[in-house]
Motif scaffolding. Structure first.
Motif, PDB file in Angstrom:
ATOM      1  N   GLU B 179       0.832  -1.205   0.000  1.00  0.00           N
ATOM      2  CA  GLU B 179       0.000   0.000   0.000  1.00  0.00           C
ATOM      3  C   GLU B 179       0.871   1.262   0.000  1.00  0.00           C
ATOM      4  N   GLN B 180       1.913   1.242   0.837  1.00  0.00           N
ATOM      5  CA  GLN B 180       2.820   2.388   0.903  1.00  0.00           C
ATOM      6  C   GLN B 180       3.475   2.638  -0.460  1.00  0.00           C
ATOM      7  N   THR B 181       3.882   1.556  -1.114  1.00  0.00           N
ATOM      8  CA  THR B 181       4.537   1.698  -2.417  1.00  0.00           C
ATOM      9  C   THR B 181       3.555   2.242  -3.457  1.00  0.00           C
ATOM     10  N   LEU B 182       2.322   1.740  -3.407  1.00  0.00           N
ATOM     11  CA  LEU B 182       1.314   2.233  -4.351  1.00  0.00           C
ATOM     12  C   LEU B 182       1.080   3.729  -4.171  1.00  0.00           C
ATOM     13  N   ILE B 183       1.114   4.174  -2.926  1.00  0.00           N
ATOM     14  CA  ILE B 183       0.958   5.614  -2.673  1.00  0.00           C
ATOM     15  C   ILE B 183       2.145   6.373  -3.263  1.00  0.00           C
ATOM     16  N   GLU B 184       3.335   5.817  -3.056  1.00  0.00           N
ATOM     17  CA  GLU B 184       4.534   6.507  -3.548  1.00  0.00           C
ATOM     18  C   GLU B 184       4.585   6.593  -5.068  1.00  0.00           C
ATOM     19  N   ILE B 185       4.073   5.577  -5.752  1.00  0.00           N
ATOM     20  CA  ILE B 185       4.085   5.671  -7.223  1.00  0.00           C
ATOM     21  C   ILE B 185       2.844   6.403  -7.732  1.00  0.00           C
ATOM     22  N   GLY B 186       1.985   6.794  -6.802  1.00  0.00           N
ATOM     23  CA  GLY B 186       0.867   7.647  -7.201  1.00  0.00           C
ATOM     24  C   GLY B 186      -0.369   6.906  -7.674  1.00  0.00           C
ATOM     25  N   LEU B 187      -0.393   5.609  -7.458  1.00  0.00           N
ATOM     26  CA  LEU B 187      -1.538   4.848  -7.965  1.00  0.00           C
ATOM     27  C   LEU B 187      -2.695   4.857  -6.991  1.00  0.00           C
ATOM     28  N   HIS B 188      -2.353   4.900  -5.720  1.00  0.00           N
ATOM     29  CA  HIS B 188      -3.332   4.572  -4.712  1.00  0.00           C
ATOM     30  C   HIS B 188      -3.584   5.797  -3.832  1.00  0.00           C
ATOM     31  N   ASN B 189      -4.796   6.225  -3.783  1.00  0.00           N
ATOM     32  CA  ASN B 189      -5.161   7.356  -2.940  1.00  0.00           C
ATOM     33  C   ASN B 189      -5.867   6.827  -1.684  1.00  0.00           C
ATOM     34  N   PRO B 190      -5.200   6.910  -0.532  1.00  0.00           N
ATOM     35  CA  PRO B 190      -5.772   6.285   0.673  1.00  0.00           C
ATOM     36  C   PRO B 190      -7.071   6.942   1.130  1.00  0.00           C
ATOM     37  N   GLU B 191      -7.345   8.128   0.605  1.00  0.00           N
ATOM     38  CA  GLU B 191      -8.603   8.796   0.985  1.00  0.00           C
ATOM     39  C   GLU B 191      -9.810   8.150   0.309  1.00  0.00           C
ATOM     40  N   LYS B 192      -9.555   7.642  -0.869  1.00  0.00           N
ATOM     41  CA  LYS B 192     -10.661   7.050  -1.643  1.00  0.00           C
ATOM     42  C   LYS B 192     -11.016   5.675  -1.121  1.00  0.00           C
ATOM     43  N   PRO B 193     -12.210   5.206  -1.468  1.00  0.00           N
ATOM     44  CA  PRO B 193     -12.566   3.838  -1.077  1.00  0.00           C
ATOM     45  C   PRO B 193     -11.453   2.868  -1.500  1.00  0.00           C
ATOM     46  N   ARG B 194     -11.165   1.926  -0.642  1.00  0.00           N
ATOM     47  CA  ARG B 194      -9.960   1.136  -0.822  1.00  0.00           C
ATOM     48  C   ARG B 194     -10.184  -0.066  -1.737  1.00  0.00           C
ATOM     49  N   ARG B 195     -10.828   0.194  -2.854  1.00  0.00           N
ATOM     50  CA  ARG B 195     -11.118  -0.896  -3.774  1.00  0.00           C
ATOM     51  C   ARG B 195      -9.859  -1.592  -4.296  1.00  0.00           C
ATOM     52  N   THR B 196      -8.842  -0.778  -4.598  1.00  0.00           N
ATOM     53  CA  THR B 196      -7.624  -1.359  -5.173  1.00  0.00           C
ATOM     54  C   THR B 196      -6.984  -2.347  -4.203  1.00  0.00           C
ATOM     55  N   MET B 197      -6.774  -1.886  -2.970  1.00  0.00           N
ATOM     56  CA  MET B 197      -6.148  -2.773  -1.988  1.00  0.00           C
ATOM     57  C   MET B 197      -7.028  -3.993  -1.714  1.00  0.00           C
ATOM     58  N   ARG B 198      -8.322  -3.773  -1.687  1.00  0.00           N
ATOM     59  CA  ARG B 198      -9.211  -4.915  -1.413  1.00  0.00           C
ATOM     60  C   ARG B 198      -9.060  -5.985  -2.483  1.00  0.00           C
ATOM     61  N   LYS B 199      -8.967  -5.529  -3.717  1.00  0.00           N
ATOM     62  CA  LYS B 199      -8.842  -6.471  -4.829  1.00  0.00           C
ATOM     63  C   LYS B 199      -7.482  -7.178  -4.789  1.00  0.00           C
TER      64      LYS B 199
END
Lengths: 231, 231
Positions: B179-199
Protein backbone atom coordinates in the motif's frame (compact mmCIF):
# COMPACT_ATOMS: atom_id res chain seq x y z
CA UNK A 1 -0.56 -31.94 -26.36
CA UNK A 2 2.46 -34.00 -27.29
CA UNK A 3 5.77 -32.15 -27.59
CA UNK A 4 8.61 -33.46 -29.77
CA UNK A 5 7.26 -36.99 -30.04
CA UNK A 6 9.78 -39.34 -31.65
CA UNK A 7 7.70 -42.46 -32.30
CA UNK A 8 4.66 -42.23 -34.54
CA UNK A 9 3.22 -45.30 -32.82
CA UNK A 10 2.97 -43.30 -29.62
CA UNK A 11 0.93 -40.62 -31.37
CA UNK A 12 -1.53 -43.27 -32.48
CA UNK A 13 -1.50 -44.92 -29.06
CA UNK A 14 -2.15 -41.59 -27.37
CA UNK A 15 -5.04 -40.89 -29.76
CA UNK A 16 -6.61 -44.24 -28.94
CA UNK A 17 -6.08 -43.75 -25.20
CA UNK A 18 -7.76 -40.34 -25.34
CA UNK A 19 -10.76 -41.45 -27.36
CA UNK A 20 -11.23 -44.45 -25.09
CA UNK A 21 -11.77 -41.88 -22.37
CA UNK A 22 -13.94 -39.54 -24.41
CA UNK A 23 -11.27 -36.93 -25.15
CA UNK A 24 -10.99 -35.78 -28.75
CA UNK A 25 -8.54 -32.89 -29.18
CA UNK A 26 -4.95 -33.90 -29.81
CA UNK A 27 -2.30 -31.25 -30.51
CA UNK A 28 1.26 -31.97 -31.63
CA UNK A 29 4.10 -29.53 -31.05
CA UNK A 30 7.18 -30.02 -33.21
CA UNK A 31 6.63 -33.75 -33.73
CA UNK A 32 9.88 -35.52 -34.63
CA UNK A 33 8.03 -38.48 -36.06
CA UNK A 34 6.62 -38.32 -39.55
CA UNK A 35 2.92 -37.62 -39.24
CA UNK A 36 0.42 -38.65 -40.50
CA UNK A 37 1.74 -42.15 -41.06
CA UNK A 38 0.60 -45.74 -41.19
CA UNK A 39 2.02 -46.70 -37.80
CA UNK A 40 0.13 -43.94 -36.01
CA UNK A 41 -3.08 -44.98 -37.76
CA UNK A 42 -2.55 -48.64 -36.89
CA UNK A 43 -1.93 -47.92 -33.22
CA UNK A 44 -4.91 -45.54 -33.10
CA UNK A 45 -6.98 -48.63 -33.84
CA UNK A 46 -10.01 -46.78 -35.19
CA UNK A 47 -9.60 -43.36 -33.60
CA UNK A 48 -9.31 -42.00 -37.14
CA UNK A 49 -11.42 -38.87 -36.79
CA UNK A 50 -9.30 -37.80 -33.87
CA UNK A 51 -6.09 -38.29 -35.84
CA UNK A 52 -7.48 -36.42 -38.83
CA UNK A 53 -8.26 -33.44 -36.64
CA UNK A 54 -4.85 -33.26 -34.99
CA UNK A 55 -3.40 -29.74 -35.00
CA UNK A 56 0.34 -29.24 -35.34
CA UNK A 57 2.20 -26.24 -33.93
CA UNK A 58 5.80 -25.06 -34.13
CA UNK A 59 5.99 -23.86 -30.57
CA UNK A 60 4.35 -24.66 -27.28
CA UNK A 61 3.68 -20.97 -26.66
CA UNK A 62 1.56 -20.79 -29.81
CA UNK A 63 -0.20 -24.03 -29.02
CA UNK A 64 -1.35 -22.97 -25.56
CA UNK A 65 -2.13 -19.33 -26.16
CA UNK A 66 -5.90 -19.67 -25.75
CA UNK A 67 -5.67 -21.97 -22.76
CA UNK A 68 -6.52 -20.72 -19.32
CA UNK A 69 -4.76 -23.59 -17.59
CA UNK A 70 -1.76 -25.57 -18.79
CA UNK A 71 -0.50 -28.67 -17.02
CA UNK A 72 2.98 -29.97 -17.81
CA UNK A 73 3.67 -33.62 -17.08
CA UNK A 74 6.89 -34.50 -15.35
CA UNK A 75 8.47 -37.73 -14.21
CA UNK A 76 10.96 -36.03 -11.91
CA UNK A 77 10.67 -33.88 -8.87
CA UNK A 78 11.60 -30.45 -10.17
CA UNK A 79 13.46 -28.02 -8.00
CA UNK A 80 10.98 -25.23 -8.69
CA UNK A 81 8.45 -24.86 -5.93
CA UNK A 82 5.61 -25.61 -8.27
CA UNK A 83 2.22 -26.90 -7.54
CA UNK A 84 2.45 -30.60 -8.40
CA UNK A 85 -0.79 -32.48 -8.98
CA UNK A 86 -1.30 -36.20 -9.14
CA UNK A 87 -3.55 -37.29 -12.03
CA UNK A 88 -6.60 -37.54 -9.79
CA UNK A 89 -6.31 -34.04 -8.35
CA UNK A 90 -5.43 -32.72 -11.82
CA UNK A 91 -8.66 -34.23 -13.14
CA UNK A 92 -10.60 -32.69 -10.28
CA UNK A 93 -9.07 -29.29 -11.00
CA UNK A 94 -9.99 -29.64 -14.68
CA UNK A 95 -13.54 -30.47 -13.79
CA UNK A 96 -13.81 -27.34 -11.65
CA UNK A 97 -12.34 -25.08 -14.32
CA UNK A 98 -14.25 -23.67 -17.26
CA UNK A 99 -12.32 -22.74 -20.37
CA UNK A 100 -9.68 -24.43 -22.46
CA UNK A 101 -7.16 -26.56 -20.64
CA UNK A 102 -4.06 -28.23 -22.01
CA UNK A 103 -2.11 -31.18 -20.67
CA UNK A 104 1.37 -31.24 -22.13
CA UNK A 105 3.40 -34.45 -22.48
CA UNK A 106 7.10 -34.23 -23.32
CA UNK A 107 9.54 -36.28 -25.33
CA UNK A 108 9.82 -40.04 -24.84
CA UNK A 109 13.33 -39.88 -23.43
CA UNK A 110 13.77 -36.44 -21.99
CA UNK A 111 10.30 -35.09 -21.20
CA UNK A 112 9.77 -31.34 -21.27
CA UNK A 113 12.57 -28.81 -21.08
CA UNK A 114 12.63 -26.27 -18.26
CA UNK A 115 11.71 -23.59 -20.79
CA UNK A 116 8.66 -25.61 -21.82
CA UNK A 117 7.71 -26.17 -18.21
CA UNK A 118 7.93 -22.40 -17.72
CA UNK A 119 5.05 -22.09 -20.16
CA UNK A 120 2.97 -24.41 -17.99
CA UNK A 121 1.03 -23.28 -14.94
CA UNK A 122 1.22 -26.44 -12.88
CA UNK A 123 2.73 -29.89 -13.05
CA UNK A 124 1.21 -33.36 -13.14
CA UNK A 125 3.24 -36.28 -11.90
CA UNK A 126 1.99 -39.83 -12.19
CA UNK A 127 2.97 -41.75 -9.07
CA UNK A 128 5.30 -44.57 -10.08
CA UNK A 129 7.82 -47.10 -8.89
CA UNK A 130 10.81 -44.91 -8.10
CA UNK A 131 13.16 -47.61 -9.42
CA UNK A 132 11.48 -47.70 -12.84
CA UNK A 133 9.56 -44.54 -13.26
CA UNK A 134 9.42 -43.76 -16.97
CA UNK A 135 6.05 -44.60 -18.46
CA UNK A 136 5.49 -45.16 -22.13
CA UNK A 137 4.09 -41.93 -23.58
CA UNK A 138 0.76 -43.41 -24.65
CA UNK A 139 0.49 -45.12 -21.26
CA UNK A 140 0.94 -41.80 -19.49
CA UNK A 141 -1.74 -40.26 -21.70
CA UNK A 142 -3.93 -43.25 -20.83
CA UNK A 143 -3.58 -42.75 -17.08
CA UNK A 144 -4.29 -39.02 -17.15
CA UNK A 145 -7.19 -39.41 -19.62
CA UNK A 146 -8.63 -42.17 -17.46
CA UNK A 147 -8.64 -39.93 -14.39
CA UNK A 148 -10.30 -37.13 -16.36
CA UNK A 149 -12.99 -39.50 -17.56
CA UNK A 150 -13.47 -40.84 -14.06
CA UNK A 151 -13.81 -37.35 -12.61
CA UNK A 152 -16.50 -36.54 -15.15
CA UNK A 153 -18.43 -39.65 -14.27
CA UNK A 154 -18.72 -38.58 -10.66
CA UNK A 155 -21.91 -36.62 -10.19
CA UNK A 156 -21.51 -32.90 -10.67
CA UNK A 157 -20.25 -30.98 -7.69
CA UNK A 158 -21.33 -27.41 -7.25
CA UNK A 159 -18.36 -25.27 -6.51
CA UNK A 160 -19.08 -21.69 -7.33
CA UNK A 161 -16.57 -20.71 -9.99
CA UNK A 162 -14.50 -17.58 -9.70
CA UNK A 163 -14.05 -15.43 -12.74
CA UNK A 164 -12.30 -17.51 -15.36
CA UNK A 165 -8.52 -17.37 -15.23
CA UNK A 166 -6.85 -15.22 -17.85
CA UNK A 167 -5.64 -17.02 -20.99
CA UNK A 168 -1.95 -17.91 -21.30
CA UNK A 169 -1.36 -15.13 -23.83
CA UNK A 170 -2.39 -12.46 -21.31
CA UNK A 171 -0.34 -14.06 -18.60
CA UNK A 172 2.72 -14.04 -20.85
CA UNK A 173 2.19 -10.35 -21.61
CA UNK A 174 2.07 -9.71 -17.88
CA UNK A 175 5.32 -11.64 -17.35
CA UNK A 176 7.04 -9.68 -20.11
CA UNK A 177 5.83 -6.45 -18.51
CA UNK A 178 6.91 -7.59 -15.06
CA UNK A 179 10.36 -8.60 -16.28
CA UNK A 180 10.82 -5.28 -18.07
CA UNK A 181 9.83 -3.39 -14.93
CA UNK A 182 12.20 -5.42 -12.77
CA UNK A 183 15.01 -4.53 -15.14
CA UNK A 184 14.08 -0.85 -14.98
CA UNK A 185 14.10 -0.77 -11.19
CA UNK A 186 17.43 -2.59 -11.27
CA UNK A 187 16.37 -5.77 -9.54
CA UNK A 188 16.60 -8.20 -12.37
CA UNK A 189 19.65 -8.86 -14.46
CA UNK A 190 18.54 -10.68 -17.61
CA UNK A 191 22.06 -12.01 -18.16
CA UNK A 192 21.94 -13.99 -14.96
CA UNK A 193 20.12 -17.26 -14.55
CA UNK A 194 16.44 -16.45 -14.57
CA UNK A 195 15.72 -17.69 -11.08
CA UNK A 196 13.82 -14.59 -10.04
CA UNK A 197 11.42 -14.70 -12.94
CA UNK A 198 11.01 -18.43 -12.60
CA UNK A 199 10.02 -18.07 -8.98
CA UNK A 200 7.62 -15.24 -9.76
CA UNK A 201 6.08 -17.26 -12.59
CA UNK A 202 5.67 -20.20 -10.29
CA UNK A 203 3.83 -18.00 -7.80
CA UNK A 204 1.53 -16.30 -10.31
CA UNK A 205 0.85 -19.50 -12.26
CA UNK A 206 -0.35 -21.11 -9.08
CA UNK A 207 -2.55 -18.13 -8.31
CA UNK A 208 -4.31 -18.14 -11.67
CA UNK A 209 -5.16 -14.44 -11.85
CA UNK A 210 -8.22 -13.47 -13.86
CA UNK A 211 -8.11 -10.77 -16.53
CA UNK A 212 -9.14 -7.94 -14.22
CA UNK A 213 -6.50 -8.93 -11.66
CA UNK A 214 -3.87 -8.97 -14.38
CA UNK A 215 -5.04 -5.54 -15.53
CA UNK A 216 -4.64 -4.23 -11.99
CA UNK A 217 -1.16 -5.73 -11.61
CA UNK A 218 -0.11 -4.32 -14.96
CA UNK A 219 -1.49 -0.94 -13.94
CA UNK A 220 0.87 -1.03 -10.96
CA UNK A 221 3.78 -1.90 -13.25
CA UNK A 222 2.91 0.95 -15.61
CA UNK A 223 2.76 3.44 -12.73
CA UNK A 224 6.06 2.12 -11.42
CA UNK A 225 7.71 2.67 -14.80
CA UNK A 226 6.15 6.14 -15.08
CA UNK A 227 7.32 7.11 -11.58
CA UNK A 228 10.91 6.21 -12.34
CA UNK A 229 10.91 8.21 -15.55
CA UNK A 230 9.20 11.29 -14.14
CA UNK A 231 11.59 11.75 -11.24
CA UNK B 1 -2.13 -62.57 -16.21
CA UNK B 2 -2.49 -62.22 -19.94
CA UNK B 3 -4.59 -64.85 -21.70
CA UNK B 4 -4.13 -65.67 -25.39
CA UNK B 5 -2.16 -62.52 -26.22
CA UNK B 6 -1.65 -62.11 -29.98
CA UNK B 7 0.90 -59.29 -30.13
CA UNK B 8 4.28 -59.71 -28.48
CA UNK B 9 4.58 -55.93 -28.22
CA UNK B 10 1.63 -55.93 -25.84
CA UNK B 11 3.40 -58.41 -23.57
CA UNK B 12 6.38 -56.06 -23.37
CA UNK B 13 4.13 -53.04 -22.92
CA UNK B 14 2.23 -54.76 -20.13
CA UNK B 15 5.51 -55.69 -18.42
CA UNK B 16 6.68 -52.09 -18.53
CA UNK B 17 3.31 -50.80 -17.31
CA UNK B 18 3.39 -53.20 -14.36
CA UNK B 19 6.93 -52.43 -13.32
CA UNK B 20 6.23 -48.70 -13.58
CA UNK B 21 3.69 -49.30 -10.86
CA UNK B 22 5.84 -51.60 -8.77
CA UNK B 23 4.24 -54.90 -9.84
CA UNK B 24 6.58 -57.68 -10.85
CA UNK B 25 4.78 -60.96 -11.49
CA UNK B 26 3.55 -61.47 -15.02
CA UNK B 27 1.91 -64.74 -16.06
CA UNK B 28 1.02 -65.71 -19.62
CA UNK B 29 -1.68 -68.24 -20.40
CA UNK B 30 -1.58 -69.80 -23.89
CA UNK B 31 0.18 -66.85 -25.51
CA UNK B 32 -0.42 -66.78 -29.27
CA UNK B 33 2.56 -64.51 -29.83
CA UNK B 34 6.02 -65.97 -29.94
CA UNK B 35 7.62 -65.33 -26.58
CA UNK B 36 10.30 -64.39 -25.60
CA UNK B 37 10.96 -62.18 -28.59
CA UNK B 38 12.71 -58.95 -29.51
CA UNK B 39 9.55 -56.90 -29.84
CA UNK B 40 8.41 -57.75 -26.33
CA UNK B 41 11.85 -56.86 -24.98
CA UNK B 42 11.89 -53.56 -26.88
CA UNK B 43 8.48 -52.52 -25.64
CA UNK B 44 9.37 -53.57 -22.09
CA UNK B 45 11.95 -50.80 -22.25
CA UNK B 46 14.17 -52.12 -19.49
CA UNK B 47 11.73 -54.27 -17.52
CA UNK B 48 13.97 -57.20 -18.39
CA UNK B 49 13.99 -58.99 -15.05
CA UNK B 50 10.25 -59.03 -15.08
CA UNK B 51 10.14 -60.55 -18.59
CA UNK B 52 12.74 -63.16 -17.69
CA UNK B 53 10.65 -64.30 -14.77
CA UNK B 54 7.42 -64.61 -16.72
CA UNK B 55 5.65 -67.88 -16.13
CA UNK B 56 3.72 -69.54 -18.94
CA UNK B 57 0.72 -71.82 -18.39
CA UNK B 58 -1.45 -73.90 -20.69
CA UNK B 59 -4.67 -73.18 -18.88
CA UNK B 60 -6.11 -70.43 -16.77
CA UNK B 61 -7.24 -72.96 -14.16
CA UNK B 62 -3.66 -74.04 -13.61
CA UNK B 63 -2.39 -70.49 -13.56
CA UNK B 64 -4.74 -69.30 -10.83
CA UNK B 65 -4.75 -72.34 -8.60
CA UNK B 66 -2.86 -70.71 -5.74
CA UNK B 67 -4.79 -67.47 -5.87
CA UNK B 68 -7.35 -66.58 -3.27
CA UNK B 69 -8.95 -63.91 -5.43
CA UNK B 70 -9.12 -63.72 -9.22
CA UNK B 71 -10.36 -60.68 -11.09
CA UNK B 72 -11.29 -61.01 -14.75
CA UNK B 73 -11.24 -57.86 -16.83
CA UNK B 74 -14.11 -57.20 -19.16
CA UNK B 75 -14.97 -54.42 -21.59
CA UNK B 76 -18.59 -55.44 -21.84
CA UNK B 77 -21.40 -55.69 -19.37
CA UNK B 78 -21.71 -59.43 -18.89
CA UNK B 79 -25.02 -61.13 -18.34
CA UNK B 80 -23.65 -63.05 -15.36
CA UNK B 81 -24.80 -61.54 -12.08
CA UNK B 82 -21.27 -60.90 -11.00
CA UNK B 83 -19.73 -58.35 -8.81
CA UNK B 84 -18.22 -55.79 -11.16
CA UNK B 85 -15.48 -53.56 -9.76
CA UNK B 86 -14.05 -50.44 -11.27
CA UNK B 87 -10.22 -50.31 -11.14
CA UNK B 88 -10.22 -48.10 -8.04
CA UNK B 89 -12.48 -50.36 -5.99
CA UNK B 90 -10.62 -53.40 -7.31
CA UNK B 91 -7.37 -51.89 -6.04
CA UNK B 92 -8.95 -51.15 -2.69
CA UNK B 93 -10.17 -54.73 -2.44
CA UNK B 94 -6.67 -55.98 -3.27
CA UNK B 95 -5.17 -53.81 -0.59
CA UNK B 96 -7.55 -55.22 1.99
CA UNK B 97 -6.86 -58.81 0.99
CA UNK B 98 -3.86 -60.82 2.04
CA UNK B 99 -2.79 -63.70 -0.15
CA UNK B 100 -2.15 -64.14 -3.84
CA UNK B 101 -4.41 -62.26 -6.18
CA UNK B 102 -4.60 -62.46 -9.97
CA UNK B 103 -5.93 -59.96 -12.46
CA UNK B 104 -6.68 -61.64 -15.75
CA UNK B 105 -6.65 -59.76 -19.07
CA UNK B 106 -8.10 -61.40 -22.17
CA UNK B 107 -7.31 -61.42 -25.89
CA UNK B 108 -6.82 -58.18 -27.80
CA UNK B 109 -9.91 -58.63 -29.94
CA UNK B 110 -12.23 -60.89 -28.02
CA UNK B 111 -11.30 -60.60 -24.34
CA UNK B 112 -11.96 -63.57 -22.06
CA UNK B 113 -14.34 -66.40 -22.92
CA UNK B 114 -17.27 -67.11 -20.66
CA UNK B 115 -15.50 -70.29 -19.54
CA UNK B 116 -12.47 -68.26 -18.52
CA UNK B 117 -14.63 -65.74 -16.72
CA UNK B 118 -16.16 -68.62 -14.79
CA UNK B 119 -12.73 -69.24 -13.30
CA UNK B 120 -12.67 -65.67 -12.02
CA UNK B 121 -14.27 -64.51 -8.78
CA UNK B 122 -15.16 -61.00 -9.80
CA UNK B 123 -14.92 -58.69 -12.76
CA UNK B 124 -13.07 -55.44 -13.33
CA UNK B 125 -14.37 -53.02 -15.91
CA UNK B 126 -12.47 -49.87 -16.81
CA UNK B 127 -14.92 -47.01 -17.35
CA UNK B 128 -14.64 -45.85 -20.96
CA UNK B 129 -16.25 -43.89 -23.74
CA UNK B 130 -19.16 -46.14 -24.70
CA UNK B 131 -18.65 -45.25 -28.37
CA UNK B 132 -15.02 -46.39 -28.38
CA UNK B 133 -14.52 -48.68 -25.48
CA UNK B 134 -11.74 -51.11 -26.39
CA UNK B 135 -8.46 -50.22 -24.71
CA UNK B 136 -5.12 -51.41 -25.93
CA UNK B 137 -4.12 -54.39 -23.78
CA UNK B 138 -1.01 -52.75 -22.31
CA UNK B 139 -3.03 -49.58 -21.67
CA UNK B 140 -5.61 -51.58 -19.72
CA UNK B 141 -2.83 -53.17 -17.68
CA UNK B 142 -1.46 -49.66 -17.12
CA UNK B 143 -4.73 -48.32 -15.73
CA UNK B 144 -5.33 -51.22 -13.36
CA UNK B 145 -1.68 -51.29 -12.22
CA UNK B 146 -1.80 -47.54 -11.64
CA UNK B 147 -4.83 -47.87 -9.38
CA UNK B 148 -3.16 -50.65 -7.42
CA UNK B 149 -0.06 -48.52 -6.96
CA UNK B 150 -2.16 -45.53 -5.96
CA UNK B 151 -4.06 -47.55 -3.38
CA UNK B 152 -0.79 -48.64 -1.84
CA UNK B 153 0.50 -45.10 -1.68
CA UNK B 154 -2.50 -43.66 0.07
CA UNK B 155 -1.35 -44.41 3.58
CA UNK B 156 1.99 -42.87 2.76
CA UNK B 157 2.36 -39.23 1.88
CA UNK B 158 2.87 -38.83 -1.80
CA UNK B 159 2.03 -35.31 -2.82
CA UNK B 160 4.98 -33.09 -2.19
CA UNK B 161 3.63 -30.20 -0.15
CA UNK B 162 4.59 -26.69 -1.06
CA UNK B 163 6.30 -24.63 1.55
CA UNK B 164 3.77 -23.65 4.19
CA UNK B 165 1.94 -20.42 3.52
CA UNK B 166 3.27 -17.40 5.34
CA UNK B 167 1.58 -16.46 8.63
CA UNK B 168 -1.03 -13.70 8.58
CA UNK B 169 1.33 -11.26 10.28
CA UNK B 170 3.83 -11.48 7.43
CA UNK B 171 1.07 -11.14 4.90
CA UNK B 172 -0.17 -7.98 6.65
CA UNK B 173 3.32 -6.52 6.63
CA UNK B 174 3.45 -7.20 2.91
CA UNK B 175 0.08 -5.48 2.40
CA UNK B 176 1.24 -2.43 4.36
CA UNK B 177 4.42 -2.31 2.28
CA UNK B 178 2.43 -2.76 -0.94
CA UNK B 179 0.00 0.00 0.00
CA UNK B 180 2.82 2.39 0.90
CA UNK B 181 4.54 1.70 -2.42
CA UNK B 182 1.31 2.23 -4.35
CA UNK B 183 0.96 5.61 -2.67
CA UNK B 184 4.53 6.51 -3.55
CA UNK B 185 4.08 5.67 -7.22
CA UNK B 186 0.87 7.65 -7.20
CA UNK B 187 -1.54 4.85 -7.97
CA UNK B 188 -3.33 4.57 -4.71
CA UNK B 189 -5.16 7.36 -2.94
CA UNK B 190 -5.77 6.29 0.67
CA UNK B 191 -8.60 8.80 0.98
CA UNK B 192 -10.66 7.05 -1.64
CA UNK B 193 -12.57 3.84 -1.08
CA UNK B 194 -9.96 1.14 -0.82
CA UNK B 195 -11.12 -0.90 -3.77
CA UNK B 196 -7.62 -1.36 -5.17
CA UNK B 197 -6.15 -2.77 -1.99
CA UNK B 198 -9.21 -4.91 -1.41
CA UNK B 199 -8.84 -6.47 -4.83
CA UNK B 200 -5.11 -7.02 -4.36
CA UNK B 201 -5.69 -8.59 -0.95
CA UNK B 202 -8.28 -10.88 -2.42
CA UNK B 203 -5.81 -12.00 -5.09
CA UNK B 204 -2.86 -12.55 -2.72
CA UNK B 205 -4.98 -14.15 -0.03
CA UNK B 206 -6.20 -16.69 -2.53
CA UNK B 207 -2.64 -17.37 -3.71
CA UNK B 208 -1.29 -18.08 -0.24
CA UNK B 209 2.30 -17.01 -0.79
CA UNK B 210 4.95 -18.64 1.35
CA UNK B 211 7.56 -16.64 3.25
CA UNK B 212 10.19 -16.75 0.53
CA UNK B 213 7.69 -15.60 -2.07
CA UNK B 214 6.65 -12.73 0.18
CA UNK B 215 10.31 -11.82 0.66
CA UNK B 216 10.76 -11.73 -3.11
CA UNK B 217 7.67 -9.57 -3.61
CA UNK B 218 8.77 -7.20 -0.84
CA UNK B 219 12.22 -7.04 -2.42
CA UNK B 220 10.56 -5.77 -5.58
CA UNK B 221 8.64 -3.17 -3.58
CA UNK B 222 11.81 -1.99 -1.84
CA UNK B 223 13.63 -1.64 -5.16
CA UNK B 224 10.67 0.24 -6.57
CA UNK B 225 10.78 2.72 -3.67
CA UNK B 226 14.52 3.10 -3.99
CA UNK B 227 14.28 3.70 -7.76
CA UNK B 228 11.82 6.51 -7.30
CA UNK B 229 13.94 8.21 -4.65
CA UNK B 230 17.25 7.94 -6.45
CA UNK B 231 16.06 9.53 -9.68
Amino acid sequence: MLVGTTHAGNIGGAARAMLNMGLTRLVLVQPQALFPCAEATARASGADDLLENVQVFDSLQDAVQDCILVFGTTARERSVAWQIFDPESCAKKIKETSGEIAIVFGREHSGLTNEELDVCHAAVKIPTNSQFSSLNLAAAVQVVSYEIHKAHLISETHLKPRHPSAPAKELEMFYAHLEQTLIEIGLHNPEKPRRTMRKLRSFFNRSQPDSSELALLRGILTETQRSIKVK
